[in-house]
Design an enzyme around this catalytic site. Sequence first.
Site, PDB file in Angstrom:
ATOM      1  N   LEU A 101     -47.718 -66.136  39.545  1.00 14.62           N
ATOM      2  CA  LEU A 101     -46.977 -65.285  40.477  1.00 14.62           C
ATOM      3  C   LEU A 101     -46.691 -66.169  41.689  1.00 14.62           C
ATOM      4  O   LEU A 101     -47.538 -66.983  42.080  1.00 14.62           O
ATOM      5  CB  LEU A 101     -47.803 -64.067  40.899  1.00 14.62           C
ATOM      6  CG  LEU A 101     -48.045 -63.006  39.826  1.00 14.62           C
ATOM      7  CD1 LEU A 101     -48.916 -61.872  40.374  1.00 14.62           C
ATOM      8  CD2 LEU A 101     -46.734 -62.430  39.292  1.00 14.62           C
ATOM      9  N   ASP A 102     -45.518 -66.023  42.283  1.00 11.99           N
ATOM     10  CA  ASP A 102     -45.161 -66.844  43.443  1.00 11.99           C
ATOM     11  C   ASP A 102     -46.133 -66.578  44.588  1.00 11.99           C
ATOM     12  O   ASP A 102     -46.782 -65.532  44.644  1.00 11.99           O
ATOM     13  CB  ASP A 102     -43.741 -66.512  43.913  1.00 11.99           C
ATOM     14  CG  ASP A 102     -42.710 -66.848  42.857  1.00 11.99           C
ATOM     15  OD1 ASP A 102     -42.995 -67.708  42.000  1.00 11.99           O
ATOM     16  OD2 ASP A 102     -41.617 -66.241  42.890  1.00 11.99           O
ATOM     17  N   LYS A 103     -46.126 -67.501  45.550  1.00 14.31           N
ATOM     18  CA  LYS A 103     -47.054 -67.394  46.690  1.00 14.31           C
ATOM     19  C   LYS A 103     -46.889 -66.057  47.411  1.00 14.31           C
ATOM     20  O   LYS A 103     -47.869 -65.427  47.833  1.00 14.31           O
ATOM     21  CB  LYS A 103     -46.795 -68.567  47.637  1.00 14.31           C
ATOM     22  CG  LYS A 103     -47.720 -68.643  48.815  1.00 14.31           C
ATOM     23  CD  LYS A 103     -47.651 -70.033  49.416  1.00 14.31           C
ATOM     24  CE  LYS A 103     -47.607 -70.021  50.914  1.00 14.31           C
ATOM     25  NZ  LYS A 103     -46.337 -69.732  51.542  1.00 14.31           N
TER      26      LYS A 103
END
Length: 233
Positions: A101-103
């Site tokens: 999952l992106d930051k």
Amino acid sequence: MRLDKFLSNAGLASRSEIKHFFKDKRVLVNDQLVRQGKTQIDPSKDIIKVDNEVIKYKPFYYFVLNKPKGYVSANEDDKYPTVMEFFTDLNIKGLTHVGRLDKDTTGVLLITNDGKLGHFLISPKSNVKKIYSLTVDRDLDESLIKQFKEGITLENKEKCKPAKLTLINKRKAILELTEGKYHQVKRMMRSVGYEVTSLNRDLFAFLTVKDLKPGEYYELTENEVNELNKYYR
Ligand code: URA
């Protein structure tokens, strides 16, 4: 296998806390008190008890983390905290995140040391369902529903499988996918002229964060692990 390693792998406590278990006479092997962490055991034969409770040998561990914002999906990073930092104390070898999952993305992230299952679940052939809640930078249009249903083409001409978009209000929607391409949701939205301003994964396979707060995790039940393994078939 060393007894202290077995106990820390079982996720009971950290290695240093486990030292105290021995001092405090809390550990039995085949009903004999054991005072030394270095004692060798055979986890498939010996019966290990802590506080009179049998500790089951588990080769694999499965957790759902409610990923908070600001953490990167990586085992190590020079700049940012990683999602694996929540699990350091468990001291479980090979534990890692399944996919990324992106930051700035929040929500369901599966964490396991079952590499074979993890790899399978993120492979295109697994068709695992993912549901995302998203907010965008301008008002959504009803015509998007059909576009997503027919399959969005990304900026690099890559075609996405049909996806279900449900509009919640002018700027919020729910998107259901069976793929997991790199930055897929943001790229799909960008290809139809929208920037995603917030993104949460509500579901991965059948897993949700239940009532976990961001940064909390729970260990999957035996039933949930069996359900996950059905994806192999
Ligand atoms: N799609 C994205 O663009 N980002 C995520 O973190 C997950 C899916």
